[in-house]
Design a protein around this motif. Structure first.
Motif, PDB file in Angstrom:
ATOM      1  N   TRP A  88     -17.117  20.203   0.242  1.00  0.00           N
ATOM      2  CA  TRP A  88     -17.714  18.972   0.744  1.00  0.00           C
ATOM      3  C   TRP A  88     -18.405  18.211  -0.374  1.00  0.00           C
ATOM      4  CZ3 TRP A  88     -17.423  15.671   4.423  1.00  0.00           C
ATOM      5  CH2 TRP A  88     -18.487  14.807   4.720  1.00  0.00           C
ATOM      6  N   GLY A  89     -18.368  16.873  -0.305  1.00  0.00           N
ATOM      7  CA  GLY A  89     -19.090  16.063  -1.272  1.00  0.00           C
ATOM      8  C   GLY A  89     -18.623  14.628  -1.263  1.00  0.00           C
ATOM      9  N   PRO A  90     -19.063  13.819  -2.237  1.00  0.00           N
ATOM     10  CA  PRO A  90     -18.685  12.395  -2.288  1.00  0.00           C
ATOM     11  C   PRO A  90     -17.176  12.178  -2.384  1.00  0.00           C
ATOM     12  CG  PRO A  90     -20.548  12.824  -3.738  1.00  0.00           C
ATOM     13  CD  PRO A  90     -20.056  14.170  -3.275  1.00  0.00           C
ATOM     14  N   SER A  91     -16.437  13.153  -2.890  1.00  0.00           N
ATOM     15  CA  SER A  91     -14.986  12.980  -3.028  1.00  0.00           C
ATOM     16  C   SER A  91     -14.301  12.735  -1.683  1.00  0.00           C
ATOM     17  CB  SER A  91     -14.362  14.217  -3.694  1.00  0.00           C
ATOM     18  OG  SER A  91     -14.436  15.350  -2.841  1.00  0.00           O
ATOM     19  N   TRP A  92     -14.940  13.111  -0.593  1.00  0.00           N
ATOM     20  CA  TRP A  92     -14.346  12.882   0.727  1.00  0.00           C
ATOM     21  C   TRP A  92     -14.211  11.387   1.034  1.00  0.00           C
ATOM     22  CZ3 TRP A  92     -13.657  16.344   5.223  1.00  0.00           C
ATOM     23  CH2 TRP A  92     -13.615  17.687   4.857  1.00  0.00           C
ATOM     24  N   PHE A  93     -14.960  10.546   0.332  1.00  0.00           N
ATOM     25  CA  PHE A  93     -14.961   9.112   0.634  1.00  0.00           C
ATOM     26  C   PHE A  93     -14.497   8.249  -0.540  1.00  0.00           C
ATOM     27  CE2 PHE A  93     -18.297  11.267   3.086  1.00  0.00           C
ATOM     28  CZ  PHE A  93     -17.748  11.122   4.347  1.00  0.00           C
ATOM     29  N   VAL A  94     -14.209   8.856  -1.679  1.00  0.00           N
ATOM     30  CA  VAL A  94     -13.830   8.061  -2.848  1.00  0.00           C
ATOM     31  C   VAL A  94     -12.471   7.398  -2.649  1.00  0.00           C
ATOM     32  CG1 VAL A  94     -12.757   9.963  -4.147  1.00  0.00           C
ATOM     33  CG2 VAL A  94     -13.740   8.027  -5.369  1.00  0.00           C
ATOM     34  N   TYR A  95     -11.556   8.047  -1.946  1.00  0.00           N
ATOM     35  CA  TYR A  95     -10.245   7.436  -1.741  1.00  0.00           C
ATOM     36  C   TYR A  95     -10.355   6.210  -0.840  1.00  0.00           C
ATOM     37  CZ  TYR A  95      -5.475   6.649  -0.173  1.00  0.00           C
ATOM     38  OH  TYR A  95      -4.264   6.064   0.130  1.00  0.00           O
ATOM     39  N   MET A  96     -11.155   6.315   0.219  1.00  0.00           N
ATOM     40  CA  MET A  96     -11.360   5.153   1.093  1.00  0.00           C
ATOM     41  C   MET A  96     -11.971   3.997   0.316  1.00  0.00           C
ATOM     42  SD  MET A  96     -13.788   4.774   4.491  1.00  0.00           S
ATOM     43  CE  MET A  96     -12.572   4.972   5.794  1.00  0.00           C
ATOM     44  N   ILE A  97     -12.991   4.284  -0.492  1.00  0.00           N
ATOM     45  CA  ILE A  97     -13.661   3.230  -1.251  1.00  0.00           C
ATOM     46  C   ILE A  97     -12.723   2.644  -2.299  1.00  0.00           C
ATOM     47  CG2 ILE A  97     -15.533   2.781  -2.890  1.00  0.00           C
ATOM     48  CD1 ILE A  97     -17.209   4.840  -1.340  1.00  0.00           C
ATOM     49  N   GLY A  98     -12.005   3.501  -3.014  1.00  0.00           N
ATOM     50  CA  GLY A  98     -11.094   3.018  -4.047  1.00  0.00           C
ATOM     51  C   GLY A  98      -9.930   2.231  -3.476  1.00  0.00           C
ATOM     52  N   GLY A  99      -9.386   2.698  -2.355  1.00  0.00           N
ATOM     53  CA  GLY A  99      -8.295   1.976  -1.723  1.00  0.00           C
ATOM     54  C   GLY A  99      -8.727   0.606  -1.237  1.00  0.00           C
ATOM     55  N   TRP A 100      -9.917   0.540  -0.664  1.00  0.00           N
ATOM     56  CA  TRP A 100     -10.449  -0.733  -0.179  1.00  0.00           C
ATOM     57  C   TRP A 100     -10.705  -1.677  -1.351  1.00  0.00           C
ATOM     58  CZ3 TRP A 100     -15.355  -1.061   3.479  1.00  0.00           C
ATOM     59  CH2 TRP A 100     -15.347  -2.302   4.123  1.00  0.00           C
ATOM     60  N   LEU A 101     -11.229  -1.119  -2.461  1.00  0.00           N
ATOM     61  CA  LEU A 101     -11.485  -1.926  -3.649  1.00  0.00           C
ATOM     62  C   LEU A 101     -10.191  -2.564  -4.157  1.00  0.00           C
ATOM     63  CD1 LEU A 101     -13.822  -2.615  -5.723  1.00  0.00           C
ATOM     64  CD2 LEU A 101     -12.878  -0.743  -7.105  1.00  0.00           C
ATOM     65  N   HIS A 137       0.257  11.143   4.376  1.00  0.00           N
ATOM     66  CA  HIS A 137       0.426   9.763   4.839  1.00  0.00           C
ATOM     67  C   HIS A 137      -0.390   8.780   4.010  1.00  0.00           C
ATOM     68  CE1 HIS A 137      -0.282   6.255   7.438  1.00  0.00           C
ATOM     69  NE2 HIS A 137       0.785   6.595   8.130  1.00  0.00           N
ATOM     70  N   ARG A 138      -1.629   9.101   3.729  1.00  0.00           N
ATOM     71  CA  ARG A 138      -2.562   8.349   2.881  1.00  0.00           C
ATOM     72  C   ARG A 138      -3.133   7.081   3.526  1.00  0.00           C
ATOM     73  NH1 ARG A 138      -0.781   8.237  -3.407  1.00  0.00           N
ATOM     74  NH2 ARG A 138       0.433   6.420  -2.711  1.00  0.00           N
ATOM     75  N   ASP A 139      -2.816   6.793   4.777  1.00  0.00           N
ATOM     76  CA  ASP A 139      -3.337   5.543   5.342  1.00  0.00           C
ATOM     77  C   ASP A 139      -3.479   5.627   6.858  1.00  0.00           C
ATOM     78  OD1 ASP A 139      -4.324   2.940   5.083  1.00  0.00           O
ATOM     79  OD2 ASP A 139      -2.345   2.034   5.367  1.00  0.00           O
ATOM     80  N   ILE A 140      -4.001   6.748   7.365  1.00  0.00           N
ATOM     81  CA  ILE A 140      -4.210   6.861   8.810  1.00  0.00           C
ATOM     82  C   ILE A 140      -5.518   6.176   9.158  1.00  0.00           C
ATOM     83  CG2 ILE A 140      -4.540   8.433  10.748  1.00  0.00           C
ATOM     84  CD1 ILE A 140      -2.665  10.384   9.443  1.00  0.00           C
ATOM     85  N   GLN A 141      -5.391   4.959   9.665  1.00  0.00           N
ATOM     86  CA  GLN A 141      -6.490   4.093  10.053  1.00  0.00           C
ATOM     87  C   GLN A 141      -6.219   3.603  11.471  1.00  0.00           C
ATOM     88  OE1 GLN A 141      -9.048   3.396   7.817  1.00  0.00           O
ATOM     89  NE2 GLN A 141      -8.070   4.662   6.244  1.00  0.00           N
ATOM     90  N   PRO A 142      -7.209   3.034  12.155  1.00  0.00           N
ATOM     91  CA  PRO A 142      -6.959   2.562  13.529  1.00  0.00           C
ATOM     92  C   PRO A 142      -5.762   1.622  13.638  1.00  0.00           C
ATOM     93  CG  PRO A 142      -9.308   2.573  13.089  1.00  0.00           C
ATOM     94  CD  PRO A 142      -8.640   2.912  11.785  1.00  0.00           C
ATOM     95  N   TRP A 143      -5.572   0.742  12.645  1.00  0.00           N
ATOM     96  CA  TRP A 143      -4.460  -0.219  12.724  1.00  0.00           C
ATOM     97  C   TRP A 143      -3.104   0.427  12.442  1.00  0.00           C
ATOM     98  CZ3 TRP A 143      -8.793  -0.886   9.650  1.00  0.00           C
ATOM     99  CH2 TRP A 143      -8.687  -0.481   8.311  1.00  0.00           C
ATOM    100  N   ASN A 144      -3.083   1.684  12.014  1.00  0.00           N
ATOM    101  CA  ASN A 144      -1.830   2.414  11.816  1.00  0.00           C
ATOM    102  C   ASN A 144      -1.643   3.513  12.861  1.00  0.00           C
ATOM    103  OD1 ASN A 144      -1.043   0.891   9.628  1.00  0.00           O
ATOM    104  ND2 ASN A 144      -1.986   2.260   8.129  1.00  0.00           N
ATOM    105  N   LEU A 145      -2.340   3.368  13.986  1.00  0.00           N
ATOM    106  CA  LEU A 145      -2.241   4.331  15.081  1.00  0.00           C
ATOM    107  C   LEU A 145      -1.982   3.596  16.391  1.00  0.00           C
ATOM    108  CD1 LEU A 145      -5.321   6.580  14.210  1.00  0.00           C
ATOM    109  CD2 LEU A 145      -2.945   7.378  14.250  1.00  0.00           C
ATOM    110  N   LEU A 146      -1.281   4.265  17.274  1.00  0.00           N
ATOM    111  CA  LEU A 146      -1.180   3.840  18.664  1.00  0.00           C
ATOM    112  C   LEU A 146      -1.711   4.955  19.549  1.00  0.00           C
ATOM    113  CD1 LEU A 146       2.428   2.315  18.900  1.00  0.00           C
ATOM    114  CD2 LEU A 146       0.264   1.057  18.791  1.00  0.00           C
ATOM    115  N   ALA A 147      -2.031   4.613  20.781  1.00  0.00           N
ATOM    116  CA  ALA A 147      -2.363   5.610  21.795  1.00  0.00           C
ATOM    117  C   ALA A 147      -1.282   5.537  22.871  1.00  0.00           C
ATOM    118  CB  ALA A 147      -3.733   5.347  22.401  1.00  0.00           C
TER     119      ALA A 147
END
Length: 310
Positions: free
Chosen positions: A243-256, A173-183
């Motif tokens: 495990w490592g910094p790669s777990w967060f690089v996509y979030m940071i790069g996408g936000w950038l 999916h590449r974009d599961i964030q709170p604004w792309n979810l419903l409950a």
């Protein structure tokens, strides 16, 4: 695309505000309610692969993934059956909800869907000093804050460009964030699949787990919620990457990339005719100018604090 296939309307289409990239409408017909998304094809950061994404969505829906049913696709429009549910606030979700999100990810990653080669990742831009000067010259309300953070934004770009991704690469999916979810009855429904494509597994897991384990900033992170996503993933047959910094690089790069895209819209100073309203673009830039340096500065502590989860 002929919306007449959806049945006879019982009222006009109604704009649903709040989208970050496209424009959404609700259409009620004799056959039910539909979400009609007008795709922004004017200034997308990447080419939208509508047919490929629609085929991926159909496979996910057929496999039982909790999501709106995909109905129609066209060059500039996408239609799903309307799903009622509660918006997911930007705060740590219940652990049971996070566990199910992890299970959903594992189910998505197990799908056998052919996918043509992606055109490649978005280039990492390094023109932040120039953009800051243009922002100052045009009197943007966040210009001084951006100019003071140019060095940090260049360091973020370097990290995104050079961080090693351990693999494997999965179709997701590449974009599961709170604004792309419903409950719906307390259980997750995954929306907005337009960014679907190939991604390093660690980036997908880290982005998803962190986004639903935190509040609007980074002072309110629940490690137990982060862990619940990973537990759900393993429970449904997934295998965790190193495990490592790669777990967060996509979030940071996408936000950038998202900040820069909205920044260019703000510098243009006019409504683009598609995509988010100009006011929302200003909000996105303002949030990014403050939030991205904060996230980047916390990265070493974040990796260490959540290490037990992975």
């Amino acid at each position: 695309m002929e919306l007449s296939e959806l049945g006879v309307p019982v009222g006009p289409m109604v704009r649903v505000h709040g989208g970050f990239a496209n424009q959404m409408y609700r259409l009620d017909t004799e056959r039910g309610a539909f979400a009609v998304k007008e795709l922004n094809s004017l200034d997308r950061r990447l080419v939208y692969r509508a047919e490929d994404v629609f085929r991926f969505e159909r496979a996910a829906f057929a496999a039982g993934v909790s999501m709106p049913e995909p109905i129609l696709v066209g060059p500039h429009m996408l239609v799903h059956r309307w799903v009622e549910g509660e918006k997911v606030p930007e705060e740590p979700v219940p652990a049971a909800y996070a566990f199910e999100v992890g299970q959903i990810l594992a189910r998505i990653h197990s799908l056998d869907v052919a996918w043509n080669d992606d055109p490649g990742a978005e280039p990492v831009a390094r023109d932040w000093a120039e953009l800051a000067e243009r922002a100052v010259a045009t009197g943007q309300p966040w210009a001084d804050d951006l100019r003071s953070q140019v060095g940090t934004f260049l360091a973020i770009a370097e990290f995104v460009d050079t961080c090693e991704r351990p693999g494997p690469v999965v179709l997701t999916h590449r974009d599961i964030q709170p604004w792309n979810l419903l409950a719906r009855e307390g259980r997750p429904v995954v929306l907005d699949w337009e960014l679907s494509g190939m991604l390093d597994l660690s980036g997908e897991l880290g982005s998803t787990a962190l986004s639903i384990a935190k509040g609007p900033g980074f002072d309110d992170i629940e490690p137990a919620v982060f862990q619940a996503v990973l537990d759900g993933y393993v429970d449904a047959g997934g295998e965790l990457p190193p495990w490592g910094p790669s777990w967060f690089v996509y979030m940071i790069g996408g936000w950038l990339g998202h900040v820069r895209w909205n920044l260019l819209r703000c510098l243009a100073g006019v409504e683009a005719g598609a995509g988010p309203d100009l006011a929302l673009s200003h909000d996105s830039v303002r949030d990014g100018v403050h939030g991205l340096p904060d996230l980047f500065g916390r990265l070493p502590r974040l990796v260490e604090a959540l290490r037990s989860g992975a």
